[in-house]
Scaffold this motif. Structure first.
Motif, PDB file in Angstrom:
ATOM      1  N   GLN A   1      17.735 -56.451   1.750  1.00 39.95           N
ATOM      2  CA  GLN A   1      16.650 -56.890   2.621  1.00 39.95           C
ATOM      3  C   GLN A   1      15.485 -55.895   2.620  1.00 39.95           C
ATOM      4  OE1 GLN A   1      18.253 -57.820   6.437  1.00 39.95           O
ATOM      5  NE2 GLN A   1      16.795 -59.495   6.771  1.00 39.95           N
ATOM      6  N   LEU A   2      15.814 -54.619   2.448  1.00 38.35           N
ATOM      7  CA  LEU A   2      14.774 -53.588   2.388  1.00 38.35           C
ATOM      8  C   LEU A   2      14.090 -53.547   1.022  1.00 38.35           C
ATOM      9  CD1 LEU A   2      16.680 -50.717   4.238  1.00 38.35           C
ATOM     10  CD2 LEU A   2      14.550 -51.802   5.023  1.00 38.35           C
ATOM     11  N   GLY A   3      14.588 -54.337   0.073  1.00 41.43           N
ATOM     12  CA  GLY A   3      13.943 -54.406  -1.232  1.00 41.43           C
ATOM     13  C   GLY A   3      14.658 -53.661  -2.347  1.00 41.43           C
ATOM     14  N   ILE A   4      15.816 -53.083  -2.026  1.00 43.81           N
ATOM     15  CA  ILE A   4      16.570 -52.361  -3.064  1.00 43.81           C
ATOM     16  C   ILE A   4      17.150 -53.388  -4.035  1.00 43.81           C
ATOM     17  CG2 ILE A   4      18.418 -50.681  -3.510  1.00 43.81           C
ATOM     18  CD1 ILE A   4      16.210 -49.665  -1.572  1.00 43.81           C
ATOM     19  N   ARG A   5      16.983 -53.120  -5.343  1.00 41.12           N
ATOM     20  CA  ARG A   5      17.446 -54.080  -6.363  1.00 41.12           C
ATOM     21  C   ARG A   5      18.337 -53.426  -7.416  1.00 41.12           C
ATOM     22  NH1 ARG A   5      16.113 -56.711  -2.908  1.00 41.12           N
ATOM     23  NH2 ARG A   5      14.682 -58.484  -2.790  1.00 41.12           N
ATOM     24  N   LEU A   6      18.693 -52.170  -7.206  1.00 37.53           N
ATOM     25  CA  LEU A   6      19.483 -51.461  -8.207  1.00 37.53           C
ATOM     26  C   LEU A   6      20.737 -50.887  -7.544  1.00 37.53           C
ATOM     27  CD1 LEU A   6      19.636 -50.452 -11.141  1.00 37.53           C
ATOM     28  CD2 LEU A   6      18.259 -48.468 -10.464  1.00 37.53           C
ATOM     29  N   PHE A   7      21.899 -51.355  -8.015  1.00 39.61           N
ATOM     30  CA  PHE A   7      23.164 -51.038  -7.343  1.00 39.61           C
ATOM     31  C   PHE A   7      24.210 -50.566  -8.351  1.00 39.61           C
ATOM     32  CE2 PHE A   7      20.992 -54.080  -4.664  1.00 39.61           C
ATOM     33  CZ  PHE A   7      21.327 -53.733  -3.353  1.00 39.61           C
ATOM     34  N   ALA A   8      24.978 -49.567  -7.941  1.00 40.95           N
ATOM     35  CA  ALA A   8      26.097 -49.096  -8.768  1.00 40.95           C
ATOM     36  C   ALA A   8      27.385 -49.797  -8.353  1.00 40.95           C
ATOM     37  CB  ALA A   8      26.274 -47.589  -8.611  1.00 40.95           C
ATOM     38  N   PHE A   9      28.319 -49.888  -9.306  1.00 39.88           N
ATOM     39  CA  PHE A   9      29.659 -50.403  -8.973  1.00 39.88           C
ATOM     40  C   PHE A   9      30.643 -49.836  -9.992  1.00 39.88           C
ATOM     41  CE2 PHE A   9      30.773 -53.434 -12.321  1.00 39.88           C
ATOM     42  CZ  PHE A   9      29.552 -53.600 -12.956  1.00 39.88           C
ATOM     43  N   ASP A  10      31.909 -49.916  -9.669  1.00 42.22           N
ATOM     44  CA  ASP A  10      32.929 -49.516 -10.634  1.00 42.22           C
ATOM     45  C   ASP A  10      34.204 -50.339 -10.479  1.00 42.22           C
ATOM     46  OD1 ASP A  10      34.127 -48.483  -8.370  1.00 42.22           O
ATOM     47  OD2 ASP A  10      34.196 -46.407  -9.070  1.00 42.22           O
ATOM     48  N   SER A  11      34.082 -51.478  -9.781  1.00 44.76           N
ATOM     49  CA  SER A  11      35.284 -52.288  -9.556  1.00 44.76           C
ATOM     50  C   SER A  11      34.880 -53.740  -9.325  1.00 44.76           C
ATOM     51  CB  SER A  11      36.043 -51.781  -8.334  1.00 44.76           C
ATOM     52  OG  SER A  11      35.267 -51.994  -7.165  1.00 44.76           O
ATOM     53  N   LEU A  12      35.856 -54.605  -9.487  1.00 43.24           N
ATOM     54  CA  LEU A  12      35.610 -56.029  -9.254  1.00 43.24           C
ATOM     55  C   LEU A  12      35.243 -56.286  -7.797  1.00 43.24           C
ATOM     56  CD1 LEU A  12      35.662 -58.941 -10.255  1.00 43.24           C
ATOM     57  CD2 LEU A  12      38.132 -58.996  -9.758  1.00 43.24           C
ATOM     58  N   GLY A  13      35.966 -55.615  -6.901  1.00 43.80           N
ATOM     59  CA  GLY A  13      35.712 -55.822  -5.477  1.00 43.80           C
ATOM     60  C   GLY A  13      34.269 -55.512  -5.105  1.00 43.80           C
ATOM     61  N   GLU A  14      33.768 -54.405  -5.652  1.00 44.54           N
ATOM     62  CA  GLU A  14      32.395 -54.006  -5.329  1.00 44.54           C
ATOM     63  C   GLU A  14      31.397 -54.984  -5.950  1.00 44.54           C
ATOM     64  OE1 GLU A  14      31.972 -51.637  -3.241  1.00 44.54           O
ATOM     65  OE2 GLU A  14      29.809 -51.282  -3.351  1.00 44.54           O
ATOM     66  N   LEU A  15      31.675 -55.399  -7.163  1.00 44.13           N
ATOM     67  CA  LEU A  15      30.785 -56.321  -7.859  1.00 44.13           C
ATOM     68  C   LEU A  15      30.654 -57.623  -7.068  1.00 44.13           C
ATOM     69  CD1 LEU A  15      29.200 -56.383 -10.506  1.00 44.13           C
ATOM     70  CD2 LEU A  15      31.196 -57.413 -11.599  1.00 44.13           C
ATOM     71  N   GLU A  16      31.765 -58.100  -6.557  1.00 43.46           N
ATOM     72  CA  GLU A  16      31.734 -59.358  -5.793  1.00 43.46           C
ATOM     73  C   GLU A  16      30.940 -59.199  -4.491  1.00 43.46           C
ATOM     74  OE1 GLU A  16      35.917 -60.219  -5.643  1.00 43.46           O
ATOM     75  OE2 GLU A  16      35.823 -61.476  -7.457  1.00 43.46           O
ATOM     76  N   LYS A  17      31.069 -58.030  -3.866  1.00 40.45           N
ATOM     77  CA  LYS A  17      30.276 -57.782  -2.662  1.00 40.45           C
ATOM     78  C   LYS A  17      28.781 -57.773  -2.990  1.00 40.45           C
ATOM     79  CE  LYS A  17      32.634 -53.985  -1.417  1.00 40.45           C
ATOM     80  NZ  LYS A  17      32.804 -52.732  -0.667  1.00 40.45           N
ATOM     81  N   ILE A  18      28.444 -57.130  -4.098  1.00 41.24           N
ATOM     82  CA  ILE A  18      27.018 -57.071  -4.472  1.00 41.24           C
ATOM     83  C   ILE A  18      26.504 -58.473  -4.784  1.00 41.24           C
ATOM     84  CG2 ILE A  18      25.327 -56.115  -6.098  1.00 41.24           C
ATOM     85  CD1 ILE A  18      27.289 -53.732  -6.499  1.00 41.24           C
ATOM     86  N   ALA A  19      27.306 -59.227  -5.525  1.00 27.76           N
ATOM     87  CA  ALA A  19      26.891 -60.595  -5.877  1.00 27.76           C
ATOM     88  C   ALA A  19      26.643 -61.425  -4.620  1.00 27.76           C
ATOM     89  CB  ALA A  19      27.959 -61.250  -6.752  1.00 27.76           C
TER      90      ALA A  19
END
Lengths: 368, 368
Positions: free
Chosen positions: B95-113
């Motif tokens: 919401q603040l405009g951040i568009r670049l995210f790190a991940f290292d697991s499926l769980g995190e990827l799904e949260k980001i998605a």
């Protein structure tokens, strides 16, 4: 009271439980003066509760002394228990009315003599901390030979040689450690008596346990061991006793509420899940460093199938791993967002929080 | 400027030195985008200095993102580099405009998605951290096989598979570790290209050293190794590069001023002095935990005869021992009250201070 559960992580401390712990200890050992080791949890709520119940206070710095004075605690109820004090802090404490000081070296004794003339001093002797989960052995205390000389010397410096202290180590699981320490202390009392110095006080330190993962003896067992040892080694001439409980008064009264942020695996062949919490060593769980303190953990799925995990905190710092070698197992069906409770977390938790490492605020605490 | 030296301990940070470190790195590697790992020192003075010089920011939490936004830093200059994010924090960042995210697991990827649809994501791969004085290996990253699958999967989830990150460990003393990591990364790029995904970015992490006791290679050596490896393994098709320096920008710019509180011996046969400072692991020197980071120490008696010491902090906690096994030697004629300087202490020092363990306040800091 908390109407609505605040955002995790946070610590909830039950003040009634602290009161009960204090009153139990006082009942079991009415002949001892209890000095609360406030570093375990220096919250104003805890201080005023214990002050109201008649406790005395063991302080680790001039800042803690200021806190006590601000809480209305009289200086004669305060011991300046650190063996590492700046000269100006000794002078400030003396000016505030503090008259009881710890030391374990010639250098410290000379500072006390210069800035707190006539004060009562007690010498901390070095114990090996076998059986302690958070050992304190190496840093504090001196050999008995040296303690003998220093206590003799203290009188020449115009101080009042008051007693001897020892600490068998925090979360000490073996009550017989006090027996050994009291035996040593009694011999030192006797040697000094022959040299014309009648010490008045034994400071038995802290070390009584909280309820963590491993079973420990009951507080009654500790007190019995201590009382028996005092009689065995001091006979009819039992000196004043100080106790410095910290952990044992506040640990079991606190629960950290936290949440699972992520569950992951590092590879397809990984046989352990990584479970990441929103609390870690920098915001409340510093005592897991070295996996020393092994907290009991409650999950919403307790009683269901469990499997090994590695438990870690929320920061981008690899030191922020809570348990990797301690063989923790948690339910297989844990999931992200589950609320987790860290039990017996009232001691050395919010007090050791970082100011905000990685941006995470210090652990909030609620006293109810 | 400080007119009169305040009471110790405190940290003094030279902002010009940070600017020079940043500009040097930019000059040596103009083709890389520099994301300051603000966890090393998140002071507003440091943020606004680096923001003014054009830096981008690597953040470890939503709290750090808020700090950046409050400092006027545009969201496109911010990477949410933690691989452990709460869902609501991902949503807030998005919401603040951040568009670049790190991940290292499926769980995190799904949260980001779910909470940052369409965002650019990069996968952190697991490196062994040989040669690092503060290794980061175990907690972050996943195996390359898994990274391949997750990056493929990210596109199916509506995200933009943007790149790969690694971290060779903080205070990495062996520049060739980047060569190995870049080799692995290039193979992963190539495998994904064959699967129809053209990654755009390599995040080379941090790890460049500060000047502690052991000699390290110059920053030029690190950059040359990295640049050569990028050419060797990526040929003419070099992707965008991110660097995440933290320590190397701020460490050498800071000095902790402290004071000797006590010098003592534990017994008459003790062959090492104990030297106690008013700064320790709870108020600025947490990186001495495990004796990992070995600071250079300056005393008023440098150049005179030295002898072995054990160095410890001011709290009544035995964990607050700085160096016991690291063979530190300091002048024989040190005395109580001497001012001591801990050099290159601008990183992970005041940021990791406790809120006030044992009553000692967080390490004060002055930015000049």
């Amino acid at each position: 009271m908390i109407d609505k559960s605040p955002e995790t992580p946070f610590l909830v401390v039950d003040l009634d439980a602290i009161a009960l712990n204090y009153l139990t200890l006082r009942r079991l050992m009415p002949q001892a003066r209890i000095y609360y080791a406030m570093k375990a949890n220096p919250a104003p709520e805890v201080l005023s509760l214990l002050a109201g119940l008649g406790a005395n206070f063991d302080t680790a710095s001039i800042f803690e002394i200021h806190q006590c004075i601000a809480a209305g605690i009289a200086p004669e109820r305060i011991s300046y228990g650190s063996t590492l004090k700046k000269e100006k802090d000794i002078a400030s404490a003396y000016q505030l009315g503090i008259r009881l000081f710890a030391f374990d070296s010639l250098g410290e004794l000379e500072k006390i003599a210069a800035h707190a003339p006539g004060a009562k001093v007690y010498c901390r002797i070095l114990m090996n901390n076998e059986g302690a989960e958070w050992p304190l052995s190496r840093k504090f205390g001196c050999d008995v030979d040296m303690a003998y000389d220093l206590l003799l010397h203290s009188r020449k410096l115009g101080l009042e040689p008051w007693g001897v202290s020892f600490h068998v180590g925090s979360q000490q699981t073996d009550p017989t450690q006090w027996d050994k320490a009291i035996c040593t202390t009694a011999k030192l009392f006797s040697a000094l008596k022959q040299a014309g110095i009648k010490l008045q006080m034994v400071n038995l330190g802290g070390g009584f346990p909280g309820k963590y993962r491993a079973e420990t003896a009951k507080i009654e067992t500790y007190i019995n061991t201590i009382t028996n040892a005092m009689h065995r080694y001091f006979g009819d001439d039992i000196p004043e006793m100080m106790l410095e409980p910290g952990r044992s008064l506040v640990a079991d009264a606190g629960i950290i509420q936290c949440e699972i942020v992520l569950i992951s695996q590092k590879s397809y062949t990984d046989n352990k899940r990584w479970v990441f919490l929103d609390a870690g060593i920098y915001n409340g769980l510093s005592e897991t460093l070295g996996e020393c303190i092994k907290y009991r953990i409650r999950t919403p799925h307790d009683g269901t199938e469990i499997a090994p995990i590695i438990l870690a905190g929320p920061t981008c710092d690899s030191a922020d791993i809570l348990y990797e070698r301690a063989n923790y197992q948690l339910p297989v069906n844990l999931k992200v967002g589950d609320k987790i409770e860290i039990l017996s977390a009232g001691a050395y938790s919010n007090a050791t929080s970082s100011v905000g490492f990685n941006g995470f605020p210090p652990l909030k605490a609620y006293y109810i």
